[in-house]
Design a protein around this motif. Structure first.
Motif, PDB file in Angstrom:
ATOM      1  N   CYS A  23      -7.548  24.077  10.691  1.00  0.00           N
ATOM      2  CA  CYS A  23      -6.177  23.635  10.417  1.00  0.00           C
ATOM      3  C   CYS A  23      -5.221  24.076  11.519  1.00  0.00           C
ATOM      4  O   CYS A  23      -4.338  23.310  11.938  1.00  0.00           O
ATOM      5  N   LEU A  24      -5.377  25.304  12.014  1.00  0.00           N
ATOM      6  CA  LEU A  24      -4.518  25.799  13.094  1.00  0.00           C
ATOM      7  C   LEU A  24      -4.737  25.005  14.378  1.00  0.00           C
ATOM      8  O   LEU A  24      -3.772  24.628  15.062  1.00  0.00           O
ATOM      9  N   ILE A  25      -6.003  24.749  14.702  1.00  0.00           N
ATOM     10  CA  ILE A  25      -6.307  23.930  15.882  1.00  0.00           C
ATOM     11  C   ILE A  25      -5.709  22.539  15.717  1.00  0.00           C
ATOM     12  O   ILE A  25      -5.164  21.954  16.661  1.00  0.00           O
ATOM     13  N   SER A  26      -5.796  22.018  14.509  1.00  0.00           N
ATOM     14  CA  SER A  26      -5.266  20.679  14.235  1.00  0.00           C
ATOM     15  C   SER A  26      -3.768  20.617  14.481  1.00  0.00           C
ATOM     16  O   SER A  26      -3.273  19.678  15.130  1.00  0.00           O
ATOM     17  N   ILE A  27      -3.029  21.598  13.995  1.00  0.00           N
ATOM     18  CA  ILE A  27      -1.572  21.598  14.163  1.00  0.00           C
ATOM     19  C   ILE A  27      -1.194  21.623  15.645  1.00  0.00           C
ATOM     20  O   ILE A  27      -0.340  20.851  16.104  1.00  0.00           O
ATOM     21  N   VAL A  28      -1.848  22.489  16.412  1.00  0.00           N
ATOM     22  CA  VAL A  28      -1.534  22.616  17.840  1.00  0.00           C
ATOM     23  C   VAL A  28      -1.880  21.344  18.600  1.00  0.00           C
ATOM     24  O   VAL A  28      -1.068  20.811  19.377  1.00  0.00           O
ATOM     25  N   ILE A  55      -1.214  18.812   5.912  1.00  0.00           N
ATOM     26  CA  ILE A  55      -2.118  19.967   5.856  1.00  0.00           C
ATOM     27  C   ILE A  55      -1.723  20.898   4.716  1.00  0.00           C
ATOM     28  O   ILE A  55      -2.584  21.406   3.976  1.00  0.00           O
ATOM     29  N   PHE A  56      -0.419  21.140   4.561  1.00  0.00           N
ATOM     30  CA  PHE A  56       0.047  21.999   3.464  1.00  0.00           C
ATOM     31  C   PHE A  56      -0.355  21.407   2.116  1.00  0.00           C
ATOM     32  O   PHE A  56      -0.858  22.121   1.236  1.00  0.00           O
ATOM     33  N   LEU A  57      -0.161  20.089   1.959  1.00  0.00           N
ATOM     34  CA  LEU A  57      -0.560  19.435   0.712  1.00  0.00           C
ATOM     35  C   LEU A  57      -2.066  19.524   0.521  1.00  0.00           C
ATOM     36  O   LEU A  57      -2.549  19.743  -0.597  1.00  0.00           O
ATOM     37  N   GLY A  58      -2.817  19.381   1.613  1.00  0.00           N
ATOM     38  CA  GLY A  58      -4.271  19.488   1.530  1.00  0.00           C
ATOM     39  C   GLY A  58      -4.728  20.865   1.109  1.00  0.00           C
ATOM     40  O   GLY A  58      -5.665  21.006   0.313  1.00  0.00           O
ATOM     41  N   VAL A  59      -4.081  21.908   1.637  1.00  0.00           N
ATOM     42  CA  VAL A  59      -4.431  23.277   1.256  1.00  0.00           C
ATOM     43  C   VAL A  59      -4.132  23.505  -0.229  1.00  0.00           C
ATOM     44  O   VAL A  59      -4.921  24.146  -0.943  1.00  0.00           O
ATOM     45  N   VAL A  60      -3.005  22.966  -0.696  1.00  0.00           N
ATOM     46  CA  VAL A  60      -2.672  23.083  -2.126  1.00  0.00           C
ATOM     47  C   VAL A  60      -3.735  22.387  -2.971  1.00  0.00           C
ATOM     48  O   VAL A  60      -4.185  22.923  -3.996  1.00  0.00           O
ATOM     49  N   VAL A  61      -4.162  21.189  -2.540  1.00  0.00           N
ATOM     50  CA  VAL A  61      -5.207  20.454  -3.258  1.00  0.00           C
ATOM     51  C   VAL A  61      -6.499  21.263  -3.283  1.00  0.00           C
ATOM     52  O   VAL A  61      -7.178  21.349  -4.322  1.00  0.00           O
ATOM     53  N   ALA A  62      -6.849  21.881  -2.155  1.00  0.00           N
ATOM     54  CA  ALA A  62      -8.071  22.695  -2.091  1.00  0.00           C
ATOM     55  C   ALA A  62      -7.998  23.871  -3.051  1.00  0.00           C
ATOM     56  O   ALA A  62      -8.980  24.187  -3.744  1.00  0.00           O
ATOM     57  N   ILE A  63      -6.833  24.529  -3.111  1.00  0.00           N
ATOM     58  CA  ILE A  63      -6.665  25.690  -3.999  1.00  0.00           C
ATOM     59  C   ILE A  63      -6.765  25.275  -5.462  1.00  0.00           C
ATOM     60  O   ILE A  63      -7.383  25.965  -6.286  1.00  0.00           O
ATOM     61  N   VAL A  64      -6.177  24.119  -5.791  1.00  0.00           N
ATOM     62  CA  VAL A  64      -6.247  23.630  -7.179  1.00  0.00           C
ATOM     63  C   VAL A  64      -7.688  23.308  -7.559  1.00  0.00           C
ATOM     64  O   VAL A  64      -8.174  23.709  -8.631  1.00  0.00           O
ATOM     65  N   ILE A  65      -8.391  22.608  -6.686  1.00  0.00           N
ATOM     66  CA  ILE A  65      -9.755  22.175  -6.998  1.00  0.00           C
ATOM     67  C   ILE A  65     -10.716  23.349  -7.061  1.00  0.00           C
ATOM     68  O   ILE A  65     -11.631  23.373  -7.906  1.00  0.00           O
ATOM     69  N   LEU A  66     -10.542  24.365  -6.202  1.00  0.00           N
ATOM     70  CA  LEU A  66     -11.482  25.493  -6.220  1.00  0.00           C
ATOM     71  C   LEU A  66     -11.403  26.278  -7.523  1.00  0.00           C
ATOM     72  O   LEU A  66     -12.330  27.029  -7.857  1.00  0.00           O
ATOM     73  N   ASN A  67     -10.309  26.115  -8.265  1.00  0.00           N
ATOM     74  CA  ASN A  67     -10.173  26.794  -9.557  1.00  0.00           C
ATOM     75  C   ASN A  67     -10.750  25.979 -10.713  1.00  0.00           C
ATOM     76  O   ASN A  67     -10.694  26.416 -11.862  1.00  0.00           O
ATOM     77  N   ILE A  68     -11.280  24.793 -10.411  1.00  0.00           N
ATOM     78  CA  ILE A  68     -11.926  23.971 -11.430  1.00  0.00           C
ATOM     79  C   ILE A  68     -13.418  24.287 -11.429  1.00  0.00           C
ATOM     80  O   ILE A  68     -14.069  24.182 -10.392  1.00  0.00           O
ATOM     81  N   PRO A  69     -13.990  24.703 -12.554  1.00  0.00           N
ATOM     82  CA  PRO A  69     -15.434  24.968 -12.597  1.00  0.00           C
ATOM     83  C   PRO A  69     -16.242  23.751 -12.183  1.00  0.00           C
ATOM     84  O   PRO A  69     -15.892  22.610 -12.511  1.00  0.00           O
ATOM     85  N   CYS A  70     -17.317  23.982 -11.476  1.00  0.00           N
ATOM     86  CA  CYS A  70     -18.120  22.900 -10.908  1.00  0.00           C
ATOM     87  C   CYS A  70     -18.617  21.916 -11.960  1.00  0.00           C
ATOM     88  O   CYS A  70     -18.718  20.718 -11.693  1.00  0.00           O
TER      89      CYS A  70
END
Length: 424
Positions: A23-28, A55-70
């Motif tokens: 993500c950092l490489i992407s921003i730069v 990217i910020f929205l994507g990180v939020v989506v990742a955090i939400v989904i990782l809290n959902i049991p598989c």
């Protein structure tokens, strides 16, 4: 405070590290490579703000989904299949055109690519079928598993392939590897490979034949317009439109395949044309990079490459960060692949293992395709660099994949701890 941050970034720390570095490489690099967008908008911060927002929205989506049991991912499959097929048909019939192909759906305030949703849906579907049809004697998948997978995956890949062939090939390649990992009978895999080779040969022949027919039609029409022929041919506009819809992608595919012949042209006779424009400037970016590159923001070729912030961003990374930066980006994807393989090996059930491997293969295979094209080691395909290239739907969906991988890593980690406790 540290505990709260730790609870937010749950899951495998290696995956998180790779994700945040990309993500950092992407921003730069997107900020640097968006000079053409800056010229159009006269606002050099606009592309950066948009990309950082994605990217910020994507990180939020990742955090939400990782809290959902598989296990809950399975419940989403029927709905996602319905959405996938509905949107793929929609974009094919009424979608907005990008670079000569209907690939996005325009909605009030935003657009999205159905193919991005379809890739994850097909991997989720295949993982569920292959895990459910593992035989009790631990000898691999039931022979019927391949038929069920192909029944759902092939129509989707065909719909995608009509306007985005490289994505269809990428998706089917991942599904093929997933079936191999799920131990589908080798006899079936061999037959499928033979059919694919035969279809590939027939397809190449059809592409060149249809493209040549389209070229002849264009030349005849141009000759008539220039008065070079006395013959007048009445062409129904409706029929002509249908013919163009049928053949326009064949001409593009032929140009991309035949474009690799330019490598055999002597240097003194080499000319920059529309066919080799992108590849030529990508090569110039790489050739002038050196070991450490020109430094972030100092790219020259970003002003010439039409898709410097997307399809050819790896060439810009090499130009600005040199061979060291190029190797570092490759290394991040290698770490992602090996960390995910380790997570899959710790899973007690087949479904999460197949799922995380399928999602990671999507990201890594796409990255390999993008990097090969950037260094002129493959046919130009239009595949962005996952988690690095500028994008809307693709950025958010790729972050969702990371969230699903992290969700599986959490449950796998807990199971590993419980096993170690029992052994102790």
């Amino acid at each position: 405070m540290e505990k709260k941050i730790g609870n937010l970034f749950k899951g495998d720390k290696g995956i998180w590290t790779v994700f945040l570095f990309l993500c950092l490489i992407s921003i730069v690099e997107v900020f640097s490579a968006s000079s053409t967008l800056t010229y159009k908008t006269h606002n050099y911060l606009s592309p950066l703000i948009y990309h950082c927002g994605m990217i910020f929205l994507g990180v939020v989506v990742a955090i939400v989904i990782l809290n959902i049991p598989c296990r809950y991912f399975k419940l989403m499959t029927p709905l996602l299949l319905l959405i996938t097929y509905a949107t793929l048909l929609w974009v094919l019939l009424w979608g907005e055109s990008i670079n000569g192909a209907n690939r996005v759906i325009q909605l009030p305030g935003f657009t999205f690519q159905p193919s991005e949703i379809a890739k994850g849906t097909m991997v989720l579907t295949a993982a569920q079928i292959l895990s459910a049809m593992q035989r009790d004697d631990d000898s691999g998948a039931d022979p019927m598993a391949m038929k069920y997978v192909l029944f759902l995956v092939v129509p989707a890949t065909m719909l995608i392939g009509l306007e985005n062939l490289s994505t269809a090939i990428l998706l089917f390649g991942v599904i093929f590897v997933m079936m191999f990992l799920a131990r589908v009978p080798l006899k079936q895999m061999g037959k499928l490979t033979g059919v694919l080779v035969l279809l590939a040969g027939m397809f190449l022949g059809l592409v060149f034949w249809m493209a040549n027919l389209d070229k002849e039609g264009q030349e005849m029409e141009q000759a008539q317009l220039n008065g070079q022929t006395e013959q007048v041919v009445q062409v129904d506009k409706k029929d002509k439109s249908a013919w163009e819809k049928l053949t326009h992608r064949f001409w593009t595919w032929k140009n991309r395949i035949a474009g690799k012949d330019d490598k055999d042209v002597p240097a003194e006779e080499y000319k920059v044309t529309d066919k080799n424009f992108q590849v030529t400037h990508a090569n110039l970016a790489i050739a002038t990079s050196g070991i450490i590159g020109k430094g972030p923001g100092n790219s020259v070729e970003r002003d010439y490459l039409p898709q410097a912030f997307s399809d050819f961003i790896y060439a810009i990374i090499i130009e600005e960060m040199g061979i060291i930066g190029a190797v570092a980006v490759v290394f991040l994807y290698v770490i992602l692949l090996f960390r995910t393989a380790r997570i899959a090996s710790r899973c007690e059930n087949n479904f999460p293992a197949f799922l995380v491997m399928g999602l990671t293969l999507l990201l890594v295979f796409q990255a390999v395709i993008n990097m090969c094209v950037a260094v002129d080691f493959g046919i130009v395909t239009g595949q962005p660099l996952p988690l690095v290239s500028k994008g809307g739907t693709s950025t958010i969906v790729n972050c969702a994949y990371i969230g699903m991988i992290l969700s599986v890593s959490r449950s796998a980690k807990h199971k590993e701890k419980s096993v170690n406790t029992i052994e102790a």
